[in-house]
Design a protein around this motif. Sequence first.
Motif, PDB file in Angstrom:
ATOM      1  N   TYR A   1       7.084   7.750   6.330  1.00 38.71           N
ATOM      2  CA  TYR A   1       7.175   8.489   5.065  1.00 38.71           C
ATOM      3  C   TYR A   1       6.986   9.989   5.279  1.00 38.71           C
ATOM      4  O   TYR A   1       6.167  10.635   4.644  1.00 38.71           O
ATOM      5  CB  TYR A   1       6.177   7.927   4.038  1.00 38.71           C
TER       6      TYR A   1
ATOM      7  N   LYS B   1       4.161   6.315  -2.012  1.00 35.73           N
ATOM      8  CA  LYS B   1       4.785   7.174  -1.004  1.00 35.73           C
ATOM      9  C   LYS B   1       6.278   6.901  -0.910  1.00 35.73           C
ATOM     10  O   LYS B   1       7.093   7.832  -0.764  1.00 35.73           O
ATOM     11  CB  LYS B   1       4.126   6.966   0.360  1.00 35.73           C
TER      12      LYS B   1
ATOM     13  N   GLU C   1      10.976  -1.520   4.693  1.00 37.98           N
ATOM     14  CA  GLU C   1       9.943  -1.057   5.624  1.00 37.98           C
ATOM     15  C   GLU C   1       9.692  -2.109   6.704  1.00 37.98           C
ATOM     16  O   GLU C   1       9.555  -3.299   6.417  1.00 37.98           O
ATOM     17  CB  GLU C   1       8.647  -0.766   4.886  1.00 37.98           C
TER      18      GLU C   1
ATOM     19  N   ASN D   1       0.809  -1.222   0.000  1.00 31.53           N
ATOM     20  CA  ASN D   1       0.000   0.000   0.000  1.00 31.53           C
ATOM     21  C   ASN D   1       0.844   1.275   0.000  1.00 31.53           C
ATOM     22  O   ASN D   1       0.318   2.367  -0.226  1.00 31.53           O
ATOM     23  CB  ASN D   1      -0.922   0.027   1.223  1.00 31.53           C
ATOM     24  N   ASN D   2       2.143   1.146   0.290  1.00 28.96           N
ATOM     25  CA  ASN D   2       2.981   2.341   0.461  1.00 28.96           C
ATOM     26  C   ASN D   2       3.939   2.586  -0.699  1.00 28.96           C
ATOM     27  O   ASN D   2       4.850   3.424  -0.587  1.00 28.96           O
ATOM     28  CB  ASN D   2       3.793   2.216   1.753  1.00 28.96           C
TER      29      ASN D   2
END
Length: 543
Positions: free
Chosen positions: A308, A257, A290, A253-254
Amino acid sequence: MIRIKNVLILILTLMSHSVLAQNLPTRADTLRGSITPEREWWDLNYYHLSVEVFPEEQSIKGKNLVRYQVKKPAQILQIDLQEPMEITLVKQDGIELSFKREGAAHFISLKKEQKLGEIEELEISYEGKPKVAFRPPWDGGITWQKDANGEHLIANSNQGIGSSIWWPSKDHPADEVDSMMISVTVPKDLMDVSNGRLIEVEENEKTKTYHWFVSNPINDYGVNISIGDYVHFGEEYEGEKGTLTMDYYVLRNNLEKAKKQFQDAIRMMEAFEHWFGPYPFYEDGFKLIEVPYLGMEHQSAVTYGNGYQNGYLGRDLSGTGWGLKFDFIIIHEAGHEWFANNITYQDVADMWIHESFTNYSESLFLEYFYGKEAGQEYVRGTRMNIANQSPIIGIYGVNRRGSGDMYYKGGNLLNTLREVIANDEKWRSILRGLNEEFYHQTVTTREVEEYMAQRAGIDLQPFFDQYLRASSLPVLEYYFTEKSTLHYRWNGTVPAFAMPVDVMLGEEKIRLKPTTEWQEMNVRDQADLESDPDFYISVLKMR
């Protein structure tokens, strides 16, 4: 009143003795923090750590192949693994060996004669539910979480508590393994990212095994597993030693970003190669991964959890505004690749070598991109975080680090030393020279001090004694007499302290060379004396 006073004195005395007793090193501290006879006789050569991770049970099971060279004959070997993890079997040349456990230390009785210079191997099987990290990365262990999509997100962080919190190792920083294979088996829908290069992904019926190879020496606390539903992107950096691969693993999902925020990684590499020399692990590449905690300096596999955003979780630790110009975790934790992973302390008491230089690297990053004054404002701003209550250097041989001032005071002592040397090119050559002289080595504070003094051409022993081994800030005391004579000296310092310092007297900038004895000089007027703000000292006008 006398009786009450006596009772209070007794209570305070008992309390102080209780605190002192709690802080006294224990047998466990010595076994962890010293080079015991059972550690001293063998030199690490290679690990193959094989781990299967069971997310639902929050447990792991695995083996560690330990290859070592015999430095002198002995028959008892120490391997460390902390409770509640258990070693289940130890073998050498296929023969089962017995061992005795004392806390985390396991003393293995070897049957085979250990001959000088020979290369030998042990295979250690282990299993259990490792300690869960309560407040990672400071309270270390394994973090078991799930991401926004309900997928498992698992990572280790164990700088303080030690690698032996989750795998059997020679858990002392003085002996780094020369190279290492890390094989991690996870459920089929997850990915493991560890140190070094991905050599192979092995497909099993319900699992996958990721094989990573680290070709450079690595400190044990830097060995890393990060497990999640990762997506990957990357880039290449043309650096001082050629093409460096820079790979990024982030939660699904990141991704967008991360593509924006991780632009700081290339900027970091450019700035730090300028200041410190080539990235120390071109062969293993550079990764950002991450994780479900703030982040840590795992070698070639730096972990990231800063949300982020710029700053430290969105905050500027300097209070100047400059701390919001970069992502703190990317810059600070990657800075450890030079100071912690390339140059590693031999004893945790010398942890300042990791943290002071890396704290200082934040200001150098700013200086590279925004100019010297930006970096100076930042490092000065961090002084609000300094306590000056206990020494930066800890207690040797018992796994006891020094005070938290190793971060901000450490950065300021290095910045002060730069001003003492008063030659920015020489200063940069010293920083680069450290990473060349001690390339892939473990070091002591004395070695670092002596190298910097030799390159600077200055006796720096009193300087380091004051800033590392004493807690008080040096005080420049001064006063004037009627004939416009300035009297000045250092006070509150170690006996031989004689650091030169730049000061302003009215509109005139001069360099004083105080000692702990009163000195004097004729001046034009009796304007208040102000020290150059880049020197981390205190100034006191007398009379």
